[in-house]
Enzyme design. Structure first.
Site, PDB file in Angstrom:
ATOM      1  N   SER A  10       0.844  -1.196   0.000  1.00  0.00           N
ATOM      2  CA  SER A  10       0.000   0.000   0.000  1.00  0.00           C
ATOM      3  C   SER A  10       0.878   1.245   0.000  1.00  0.00           C
ATOM      4  O   SER A  10       2.108   1.156   0.003  1.00  0.00           O
ATOM      5  CB  SER A  10      -0.811  -0.007   1.293  1.00  0.00           C
ATOM      6  OG  SER A  10       0.099  -0.058   2.392  1.00  0.00           O
ATOM      7  N   GLY A  11       0.244   2.422   0.058  1.00  0.00           N
ATOM      8  CA  GLY A  11       1.001   3.657   0.241  1.00  0.00           C
ATOM      9  C   GLY A  11       1.746   3.628   1.565  1.00  0.00           C
ATOM     10  O   GLY A  11       2.922   3.999   1.640  1.00  0.00           O
ATOM     11  N   ASP A  33      -2.129  -9.615  -1.244  1.00  0.00           N
ATOM     12  CA  ASP A  33      -3.127 -10.477  -1.873  1.00  0.00           C
ATOM     13  C   ASP A  33      -3.538  -9.964  -3.248  1.00  0.00           C
ATOM     14  O   ASP A  33      -4.233 -10.673  -3.988  1.00  0.00           O
ATOM     15  CB  ASP A  33      -4.344 -10.656  -0.951  1.00  0.00           C
ATOM     16  CG  ASP A  33      -4.013 -11.579   0.215  1.00  0.00           C
ATOM     17  OD1 ASP A  33      -2.998 -12.308   0.137  1.00  0.00           O
ATOM     18  OD2 ASP A  33      -4.766 -11.565   1.213  1.00  0.00           O
ATOM     19  N   GLY A  68      -2.711  -0.594   7.048  1.00  0.00           N
ATOM     20  CA  GLY A  68      -3.170   0.537   7.845  1.00  0.00           C
ATOM     21  C   GLY A  68      -4.302   0.184   8.797  1.00  0.00           C
ATOM     22  O   GLY A  68      -4.390   0.735   9.892  1.00  0.00           O
ATOM     23  N   HIS A 135       6.186  11.893  27.393  1.00  0.00           N
ATOM     24  CA  HIS A 135       6.654  11.076  28.510  1.00  0.00           C
ATOM     25  C   HIS A 135       5.513  10.311  29.186  1.00  0.00           C
ATOM     26  O   HIS A 135       4.399  10.797  29.318  1.00  0.00           O
ATOM     27  CB  HIS A 135       7.345  11.958  29.561  1.00  0.00           C
ATOM     28  CG  HIS A 135       6.416  12.983  30.163  1.00  0.00           C
ATOM     29  ND1 HIS A 135       5.617  12.721  31.250  1.00  0.00           N
ATOM     30  CD2 HIS A 135       6.142  14.258  29.798  1.00  0.00           C
ATOM     31  CE1 HIS A 135       4.898  13.785  31.541  1.00  0.00           C
ATOM     32  NE2 HIS A 135       5.192  14.741  30.667  1.00  0.00           N
ATOM     33  N   HIS A 144      -2.548   3.474  15.984  1.00  0.00           N
ATOM     34  CA  HIS A 144      -1.970   4.321  14.930  1.00  0.00           C
ATOM     35  C   HIS A 144      -2.057   5.777  15.374  1.00  0.00           C
ATOM     36  O   HIS A 144      -3.160   6.278  15.613  1.00  0.00           O
ATOM     37  CB  HIS A 144      -2.742   4.114  13.620  1.00  0.00           C
ATOM     38  CG  HIS A 144      -2.242   4.947  12.482  1.00  0.00           C
ATOM     39  ND1 HIS A 144      -2.870   4.955  11.253  1.00  0.00           N
ATOM     40  CD2 HIS A 144      -1.193   5.797  12.346  1.00  0.00           C
ATOM     41  CE1 HIS A 144      -2.226   5.768  10.437  1.00  0.00           C
ATOM     42  NE2 HIS A 144      -1.202   6.303  11.084  1.00  0.00           N
TER      43      HIS A 144
HETATM   44  C1  LIG Z   1      -0.229   9.106   5.897  1.00  0.00           C
HETATM   45  C2  LIG Z   1      -1.744   9.014   6.091  1.00  0.00           C
HETATM   46  O1  LIG Z   1      -2.500   9.281   5.201  1.00  0.00           O
HETATM   47  S1  LIG Z   1      -2.308   8.517   7.608  1.00  0.00           S
HETATM   48  C3  LIG Z   1      -4.056   8.728   7.554  1.00  0.00           C
HETATM   49  C4  LIG Z   1      -4.513   9.973   8.291  1.00  0.00           C
HETATM   50  N1  LIG Z   1      -5.977  10.044   8.186  1.00  0.00           N
HETATM   51  C5  LIG Z   1      -6.746  10.444   9.204  1.00  0.00           C
HETATM   52  O2  LIG Z   1      -6.263  10.833  10.236  1.00  0.00           O
HETATM   53  C6  LIG Z   1      -8.224  10.334   8.975  1.00  0.00           C
HETATM   54  C7  LIG Z   1      -9.040  10.671  10.204  1.00  0.00           C
HETATM   55  N2  LIG Z   1     -10.435  10.468   9.885  1.00  0.00           N
HETATM   56  C8  LIG Z   1     -11.394  11.405  10.124  1.00  0.00           C
HETATM   57  O3  LIG Z   1     -11.133  12.502  10.645  1.00  0.00           O
HETATM   58  C9  LIG Z   1     -12.780  10.994   9.655  1.00  0.00           C
HETATM   59  O4  LIG Z   1     -13.358  12.128   9.024  1.00  0.00           O
HETATM   60  C10 LIG Z   1     -13.694  10.463  10.810  1.00  0.00           C
HETATM   61  C11 LIG Z   1     -13.200   9.044  11.146  1.00  0.00           C
HETATM   62  C12 LIG Z   1     -13.621  11.319  12.049  1.00  0.00           C
HETATM   63  C13 LIG Z   1     -15.138  10.399  10.385  1.00  0.00           C
HETATM   64  O5  LIG Z   1     -15.258   9.645   9.232  1.00  0.00           O
HETATM   65  P1  LIG Z   1     -16.737   9.207   8.750  1.00  0.00           P
HETATM   66  O6  LIG Z   1     -17.385   8.366   9.810  1.00  0.00           O
HETATM   67  O7  LIG Z   1     -16.570   8.614   7.396  1.00  0.00           O
HETATM   68  O8  LIG Z   1     -17.559  10.551   8.757  1.00  0.00           O
HETATM   69  P2  LIG Z   1     -18.004  11.482   7.525  1.00  0.00           P
HETATM   70  O9  LIG Z   1     -16.858  11.803   6.645  1.00  0.00           O
HETATM   71  O10 LIG Z   1     -19.215  10.836   6.917  1.00  0.00           O
HETATM   72  O11 LIG Z   1     -18.436  12.807   8.275  1.00  0.00           O
HETATM   73  C14 LIG Z   1     -19.525  12.850   9.168  1.00  0.00           C
HETATM   74  C15 LIG Z   1     -19.712  14.266   9.646  1.00  0.00           C
HETATM   75  O12 LIG Z   1     -18.622  14.605  10.506  1.00  0.00           O
HETATM   76  C16 LIG Z   1     -17.860  15.700   9.975  1.00  0.00           C
HETATM   77  N3  LIG Z   1     -16.455  15.367  10.189  1.00  0.00           N
HETATM   78  C17 LIG Z   1     -15.795  14.276   9.749  1.00  0.00           C
HETATM   79  N4  LIG Z   1     -14.536  14.285  10.183  1.00  0.00           N
HETATM   80  C18 LIG Z   1     -14.396  15.411  10.915  1.00  0.00           C
HETATM   81  C19 LIG Z   1     -13.293  15.957  11.631  1.00  0.00           C
HETATM   82  N5  LIG Z   1     -12.108  15.338  11.667  1.00  0.00           N
HETATM   83  N6  LIG Z   1     -13.482  17.115  12.299  1.00  0.00           N
HETATM   84  C20 LIG Z   1     -14.687  17.744  12.265  1.00  0.00           C
HETATM   85  N7  LIG Z   1     -15.771  17.266  11.602  1.00  0.00           N
HETATM   86  C21 LIG Z   1     -15.612  16.106  10.926  1.00  0.00           C
HETATM   87  C22 LIG Z   1     -18.218  15.759   8.499  1.00  0.00           C
HETATM   88  O13 LIG Z   1     -18.056  17.057   7.978  1.00  0.00           O
HETATM   89  C23 LIG Z   1     -19.668  15.313   8.541  1.00  0.00           C
HETATM   90  O14 LIG Z   1     -20.454  16.390   8.974  1.00  0.00           O
HETATM   91  P3  LIG Z   1     -21.973  16.575   8.443  1.00  0.00           P
HETATM   92  O15 LIG Z   1     -22.737  15.362   8.896  1.00  0.00           O
HETATM   93  O16 LIG Z   1     -22.404  17.844   9.101  1.00  0.00           O
HETATM   94  O17 LIG Z   1     -21.865  16.663   6.960  1.00  0.00           O
END
Ligand SMILES: CC(=O)SCCNC(=O)CCNC(=O)[C@H](O)C(C)(C)COP(=O)(O)OP(=O)(O)OC[C@H]1O[C@@H](n2cnc3c(N)ncnc32)[C@H](O)[C@@H]1OP(=O)(O)O
Length: 209
Positions: A10-11, A33, A68, A135, A144
């Site tokens: 993956s990425g 896979d 992930g 700490h 994660h």
């Molecule tokens: C190297 C890398 O890439 S590592 C990966 C890093 N990635 C991350 O950290 C991802 C973190 N994930 C999130 O923040 C996600 O948005 C989650 C898990 C909090 C929610 O995901 P989902 O359950 O799919 O929620 P969804 O996207 O449908 O949003 C639901 C509602 O919450 C809001 N919402 C979602 N995430 C956030 C957030 N972080 N902060 C504030 N509001 C949020 C949306 O705007 C939406 O609002 P609405 O109902 O008024 O339209």
């Protein structure tokens, strides 16, 4: 030459592979896979599927799971360990890990991350790019901590929890198992098992809808 096998093309797997090279691994291959359809992951080759890795363990000096999804990563790590795999642990040379911190097997610490004194990190954990775990923190298994997230001192995080990108957690708080902290959230109170919290200050997602 020491050989490393990485499960998960993956990425995230590419960052694991890149970190592994920086740590001195010179021969590394992926298993996934999606093989044989997927033959490459960036500059690295995919040489088989997950089942094939289990048959090839004796040919590798180290094995890492670069998946992930916390639950799947935990499952594969446990199965590989039970099958006799030598689980590797990676700390990027540009990360800072206290001599007095402990890092579980199969964990990875990416560039710019800081792990401070007397922190304890469970197996299969990802400390992603530029995060900090201060700490006396206690992180369970297959946690994660996403890029740029910060845990203040003495924070406890249960197994399988995910701290989203750029989130912050106030000192001495207790986050349960399978907690999801949304991107950019500021956590200022304890979070029960299985809860997703978002926002500043962080509240359960359902209450924000
Ligand atoms: C190297 C890398 O890439 S590592 C990966 C890093 N990635 C991350 O950290 C991802 C973190 N994930 C999130 O923040 C996600 O948005 C989650 C898990 C909090 C929610 O995901 P989902 O359950 O799919 O929620 P969804 O996207 O449908 O949003 C639901 C509602 O919450 C809001 N919402 C979602 N995430 C956030 C957030 N972080 N902060 C504030 N509001 C949020 C949306 O705007 C939406 O609002 P609405 O109902 O008024 O339209």
């Amino acid at each position: 030459m020491r050989r490393l096998a990485i499960l998960g093309a993956s990425g995230h797997g590419k960052v694991v592979a890149d970190t592994a090279e920086r740590c001195g691994w010179r021969s590394l291959v992926f298993f996934d896979d999606a093989w044989p359809k997927r033959q490459h992951n960036g500059p690295w080759v995919v040489i088989g599927n997950g089942a094939m890795l289990f048959d090839a363990l004796s040919g590798f000096d180290g094995v890492l799971v670069a998946i992930g999804d916390n639950r799947i990563r935990q499952d594969r790590l446990r199965r590989l360990r039970d099958a006799g795999a030598r689980l590797a642990t990676l700390v990027h040379p540009a990360a800072t890990v206290s001599t007095y911190a402990r890092l579980g097997e199969g964990s990875v610490v990416f560039a710019g991350a800081v792990l401070n004194v007397d922190a304890r990190i469970g197996p299969g954990t990802i400390l992603n790019t530029g995060c900090s775990v201060d700490h006396d923190c206690r992180l369970g298994e297959a946690v994660h901590v996403s890029p740029g997230a910060h845990l203040a001192g003495g924070v406890q995080v249960g197994d399988l929890s995910w701290i989203g990108i750029g989130a912050s957690v106030r000192q001495s708080l207790r986050l349960g198992r399978r907690v999801m902290v949304g991107a950019g959230a500021a956590v200022v109170s304890d979070v029960p098992d299985g809860t997703t919290v978002i926002g500043v200050p962080a509240r359960p997602l359902c209450l924000n809808r």
